[in-house]
Design a protein around this motif. Structure first.
Motif, PDB file in Angstrom:
ATOM      1  N   ASN A  95       6.865  -9.748  -5.655  1.00 19.76           N
ATOM      2  CA  ASN A  95       6.102 -10.928  -5.244  1.00 19.76           C
ATOM      3  C   ASN A  95       5.974 -11.050  -3.725  1.00 19.76           C
ATOM      4  OD1 ASN A  95       4.505 -13.097  -6.219  1.00 19.76           O
ATOM      5  ND2 ASN A  95       6.094 -14.569  -5.612  1.00 19.76           N
ATOM      6  N   GLU A 115       0.961   2.599  -8.706  1.00 20.50           N
ATOM      7  CA  GLU A 115       1.578   1.504  -7.973  1.00 20.50           C
ATOM      8  C   GLU A 115       0.550   0.540  -7.384  1.00 20.50           C
ATOM      9  OE1 GLU A 115       5.095   1.479  -8.199  1.00 20.50           O
ATOM     10  OE2 GLU A 115       4.277   2.955  -9.599  1.00 20.50           O
ATOM     11  N   THR A 116       0.932  -0.729  -7.325  1.00  7.43           N
ATOM     12  CA  THR A 116       0.071  -1.756  -6.740  1.00  7.43           C
ATOM     13  C   THR A 116      -0.344  -1.391  -5.331  1.00  7.43           C
ATOM     14  OG1 THR A 116       1.078  -3.518  -8.052  1.00  7.43           O
ATOM     15  CG2 THR A 116      -0.011  -4.173  -6.010  1.00  7.43           C
ATOM     16  N   GLU A 117       0.599  -0.873  -4.555  1.00 10.27           N
ATOM     17  CA  GLU A 117       0.323  -0.546  -3.169  1.00 10.27           C
ATOM     18  C   GLU A 117      -0.710   0.581  -3.062  1.00 10.27           C
ATOM     19  OE1 GLU A 117       4.720  -1.763  -3.563  1.00 10.27           O
ATOM     20  OE2 GLU A 117       3.289  -0.532  -4.666  1.00 10.27           O
ATOM     21  N   ASN A 169       9.047   2.300  -2.795  1.00  9.70           N
ATOM     22  CA  ASN A 169       8.808   0.887  -3.120  1.00  9.70           C
ATOM     23  C   ASN A 169       9.860   0.404  -4.115  1.00  9.70           C
ATOM     24  OD1 ASN A 169       8.021   1.911  -5.628  1.00  9.70           O
ATOM     25  ND2 ASN A 169       5.975   0.997  -5.582  1.00  9.70           N
ATOM     26  N   ALA A 212      -2.633  -8.607  -1.951  1.00 10.22           N
ATOM     27  CA  ALA A 212      -2.094  -8.219  -3.260  1.00 10.22           C
ATOM     28  C   ALA A 212      -0.624  -8.571  -3.281  1.00 10.22           C
ATOM     29  CB  ALA A 212      -2.300  -6.737  -3.528  1.00 10.22           C
ATOM     30  N   LYS A 213      -0.096  -8.813  -4.460  1.00 10.16           N
ATOM     31  CA  LYS A 213       1.317  -9.104  -4.641  1.00 10.16           C
ATOM     32  C   LYS A 213       2.036  -7.889  -5.222  1.00 10.16           C
ATOM     33  CE  LYS A 213       1.674 -13.490  -3.382  1.00 10.16           C
ATOM     34  NZ  LYS A 213       2.580 -13.916  -2.275  1.00 10.16           N
ATOM     35  N   THR A 214       3.163  -7.566  -4.644  1.00  9.73           N
ATOM     36  CA  THR A 214       3.975  -6.465  -5.142  1.00  9.73           C
ATOM     37  C   THR A 214       4.778  -6.917  -6.359  1.00  9.73           C
ATOM     38  OG1 THR A 214       5.904  -7.018  -3.798  1.00  9.73           O
ATOM     39  CG2 THR A 214       4.200  -5.648  -2.763  1.00  9.73           C
ATOM     40  N   VAL A 215       5.530  -5.995  -6.952  1.00  9.94           N
ATOM     41  CA  VAL A 215       6.345  -6.346  -8.112  1.00  9.94           C
ATOM     42  C   VAL A 215       7.450  -7.334  -7.736  1.00  9.94           C
ATOM     43  CG1 VAL A 215       5.861  -4.215  -9.343  1.00  9.94           C
ATOM     44  CG2 VAL A 215       7.824  -4.312  -7.817  1.00  9.94           C
ATOM     45  N   LYS A 245      -2.981   1.377  -5.358  1.00  5.53           N
ATOM     46  CA  LYS A 245      -4.271   0.834  -5.809  1.00  5.53           C
ATOM     47  C   LYS A 245      -4.923  -0.002  -4.717  1.00  5.53           C
ATOM     48  CE  LYS A 245      -2.781   0.755 -10.645  1.00  5.53           C
ATOM     49  NZ  LYS A 245      -2.275  -0.089 -11.757  1.00  5.53           N
ATOM     50  N   PHE A 246      -4.108  -0.722  -3.972  1.00  8.14           N
ATOM     51  CA  PHE A 246      -4.617  -1.514  -2.857  1.00  8.14           C
ATOM     52  C   PHE A 246      -5.314  -0.597  -1.851  1.00  8.14           C
ATOM     53  CE2 PHE A 246      -4.287  -3.761   1.185  1.00  8.14           C
ATOM     54  CZ  PHE A 246      -4.544  -5.068   0.850  1.00  8.14           C
TER      55      PHE A 246
END
Length: 213
Positions: free
Chosen positions: A13, A112-114, A80, A8-11, A116-117
């Motif tokens: 990148n 957050e992306t992290e 983050n 996955a890519k963080t905000v 959700k990952f």
């Protein structure tokens, strides 16, 4: 012996990776996580060192997230890039908005992306135990049915078992995975005043234990 199975890519990148041993036959599936908090890079160091060792013949399937919070690691901050403490961002029953910016879990859970990952990993694998590596308390903390595992790790490292760290942790990963999903979850708190090399010597047997438990 090792493959990247999810990214996955963080905000900012930067890339989060899930690595998996490709042993076809195994007894249990173990998840090992480093750098929930950006100013705690020791976990990634230990994971990278372990990945250099011979993983043939291990009993269990091992999943590794060497660095969950690469944005925080780059700026050496707990949170983050959005200023969110990932260890307060999980959709637990006790999640709430916190006033303390150091532990701010966002204005909504799983934002957050992290996070959700991590949720996706737990949804797609039947995880038998989790090792999450933190700092700086030099203790073995646990959530869910992990008391005996915690005692074993304490025997290996000499770090004391401490179930209660002394303050509430709404929205924590330990609550999400250990308490609410009953996955044995170990939070291994490393001392911050020891070299990475020394931490590796002390904690390599912990990795070996999870590989063969």
């Amino acid at each position: 012996m090792l493959k990247v199975v999810k990214t996955a890519k963080t905000v900012k990148n930067n890339t989060i990776e899930l690595l998996e041993t490709d042993n076809e036959k195994y007894d249990k599936t173990i998840l090992i996580i480093g750098v929930f908090h950006g100013e705690e890079p020791q976990g990634e160091y230990l994971i990278r060192e372990y990945l250099k060792t011979d993983l043939s013949g291990i009993k269990n399937k091992l999943l590794f997230i060497p660095c969950l919070n690469p944005d925080g690691k780059i700026i050496n901050k707990r949170q983050n890039a959005n200023g969110i403490d990932l260890n307060r961002n999980f959709p637990t029953k006790n999640w709430k908005v916190t006033d303390n910016p150091e532990y701010f879990g966002g204005t909504s859970p799983a934002s957050e992306t992290e996070t959700k990952f991590m949720i996706d990993v737990l949804s797609n694998y039947k995880i038998d135990a989790i090792l999450s590596i933190h700092a700086p308390f030099k203790i073995v903390n646990y959530d869910g049915p992990a008391k005996e595992i915690a005692k074993k790790i304490s025997d290996i490292t000499g770090y004391p078992v401490q179930w209660d760290i002394g303050y509430s942790t709404p929205g924590s990963f330990g609550n999400y995975a250990g308490v609410e999903r009953q996955i044995p979850t170990i939070t291994l708190e490393l001392p911050e005043d020891e070299t990475n090399e020394h931490l590796w010597q002390v904690n390599k047997p912990v990795f070996d234990y999870f590989a063969q438990m």
